[in-house]
Design a protein around this motif. Structure first.
Motif, short mmCIF file in Angstrom:
data_model
loop_
_atom_site.label_atom_id
_atom_site.label_comp_id
_atom_site.label_asym_id
_atom_site.label_seq_id
_atom_site.Cartn_x
_atom_site.Cartn_y
_atom_site.Cartn_z
N UNK A 1 76.27 58.47 61.10
CA UNK A 1 75.19 58.07 62.01
C UNK A 1 75.42 58.64 63.40
N UNK A 2 76.69 58.71 63.83
CA UNK A 2 77.00 59.35 65.11
C UNK A 2 76.58 60.81 65.12
N UNK A 3 76.82 61.50 63.99
CA UNK A 3 76.44 62.91 63.89
C UNK A 3 74.93 63.08 64.03
N UNK A 4 74.17 62.23 63.34
CA UNK A 4 72.71 62.33 63.45
C UNK A 4 72.27 62.09 64.89
N UNK A 5 72.88 61.12 65.56
CA UNK A 5 72.52 60.87 66.96
C UNK A 5 72.87 62.08 67.84
N UNK B 1 68.79 68.39 70.06
CA UNK B 1 67.65 69.05 69.39
C UNK B 1 68.12 69.93 68.23
N UNK B 2 69.03 69.37 67.43
CA UNK B 2 69.55 70.04 66.24
C UNK B 2 68.88 69.41 65.01
N UNK B 3 68.49 70.25 64.06
CA UNK B 3 67.89 69.75 62.83
C UNK B 3 68.95 69.01 62.01
N UNK B 4 68.54 67.92 61.35
CA UNK B 4 69.40 67.23 60.39
C UNK B 4 68.87 67.50 59.00
N UNK B 5 69.69 68.19 58.19
CA UNK B 5 69.27 68.68 56.87
C UNK B 5 69.59 67.66 55.79
N UNK B 6 68.59 67.29 54.98
CA UNK B 6 68.76 66.27 53.95
C UNK B 6 68.97 66.85 52.55
N UNK C 1 65.66 57.20 58.73
CA UNK C 1 65.55 56.11 59.71
C UNK C 1 66.02 56.54 61.09
N UNK C 2 66.96 57.51 61.16
CA UNK C 2 67.61 57.86 62.42
C UNK C 2 67.20 59.20 63.01
N UNK C 3 66.93 60.18 62.17
CA UNK C 3 66.82 61.57 62.64
C UNK C 3 65.48 61.84 63.31
N UNK C 4 65.53 62.50 64.47
CA UNK C 4 64.30 62.95 65.13
C UNK C 4 63.78 64.24 64.52
N UNK C 5 64.68 65.03 63.93
CA UNK C 5 64.31 66.37 63.44
C UNK C 5 64.82 66.59 62.02
N UNK C 6 64.31 65.80 61.05
CA UNK C 6 64.77 65.97 59.66
C UNK C 6 64.15 67.21 59.02
N UNK C 7 64.93 67.83 58.15
CA UNK C 7 64.45 69.00 57.43
C UNK C 7 65.18 69.06 56.09
#
Length: 310
Positions: A155-159, A165-170, A183-189
């Motif tokens: 969760x710290x990494x996602x924050x 402004x780094x994409x979080x890849x799912x 629930x947490x990511x502003x920029x999911x991809x």
């Protein structure tokens, strides 16, 4: 038509070859410069991937070695390859240039040290997947039987991704970890995933997951790996289009992109054997969708992502 490809594993191949491959034209590379040009690639994303079995105290060094190949072999010897360091760099690409962006496929390399993550940001990483198929200190992957979600560290990494402004890849996450990211990511991809409804594979996304991605404003990039396209593993471009059709039926026509996984796959969709064949997919898409829609799938949907405007 120009294409932005969100995922390839050329850096892994370059690192494994220890300098014996020429990125410009090595036939062993599906995404060498010559093939990227033939496929009319606007931007190729290059993943940093570390095998889980590599010893923990060696993983960050291997990541740095792959980044070194990116700087020395991909960029240093090929002036047409332009480093995408900031989101504004996409708009600065000139005719004849190909953008090159670093991504991270799993955070195993940083251990539990966020300083190492910040170092990777500074070196140019602009998309971070928390894990590959394994479990690690951040999350469980799609291949981890435990199926856990994000840890506090994850969760710290996602924050951190959000703040920079780094994409979080799912793409490789377990389902529970996916929902934690949403629930947490502003920029999911999803850099390289298909529809589980069309092909029931653990690496693909369910309709509920796809709908959540679309609701969040995220992007789903279709992967060319045959077992993720068709359950018998023998796939054609028409089979890949079924995934696009299905995501469009869920309302995602403006949120679909491409993420080949070239240099990370060993079997191929017929007619999509390497980056040079990419226009075969575009030509087939144009038979079924408007030019504006196909342009969206190819590159514009990604460029319209709110990360570019926020």
């Amino acid at each position: 038509m120009k294409i932005i490809d969100l995922h390839c594993d050329a850096l892994l191949r370059l690192e494994e070859a220890k300098g014996s491959l020429n990125f410009a034209n090595a036939p062993e590379l599906h995404t060498n410069k010559e093939r990227l040009k033939q496929g009319n690639m606007l931007v190729q994303c290059f993943a940093i991937f570390i095998y889980p079995e590599i010893k923990s105290d060696q993983k960050f060094q291997v990541a740095l070695e792959q980044i070194n190949y990116f700087y020395q072999e991909v960029l240093g010897k090929n002036p047409e390859m332009k480093h995408i360091k900031e989101w504004s760099d996409f708009g600065r690409l000139q005719d004849g240039e190909i953008g090159a962006m670093l991504t991270l496929e799993g955070v195993d390399a940083i251990g539990n040290d966020l300083t190492k993550l910040h170092t990777l940001y500074q070196l140019g990483v602009r998309s971070v997947g928390l894990t590959w198929n394994n479990g690690n200190l951040a999350a469980d992957g799609a291949g981890e039987p435990r199926g856990g979600g994000l840890t506090l560290f994850g969760k710290e990494i996602v924050q951190c991704n959000n703040e920079h402004k780094i994409l979080t890849d799912v793409s490789h996450l377990s389902e529970k970890a996916f929902w934690d990211v949403i629930e947490l990511a502003k920029y999911p991809i999803a850099s390289h995933s298909n529809s589980k409804t069309i092909c029931d594979h653990p690496r693909n996304l369910s309709d509920d997951q796809a709908l959540a991605m679309f609701k969040s404003g995220g992007r789903i990039h279709l992967v060319y790996c045959p077992p993720f396209v068709k359950e018998d593993g023998f796939a054609t471009i028409t089979d890949l289009l079924k995934h696009i059709d299905h995501f469009c039926s869920l309302g995602g026509v403006k949120q679909i992109g491409l993420g080949s996984d070239f240099d990370g796959i060993e079997t191929f969709i017929t007619g999509l054997e390497d980056a040079s064949k990419s226009q075969n997919l575009i030509n087939e898409l144009l038979k079924h969708y408007s030019e504006d829609e196909v342009r969206g799938f190819a590159y514009q949907n990604f460029l319209d992502y709110h990360v570019f405007r926020s």
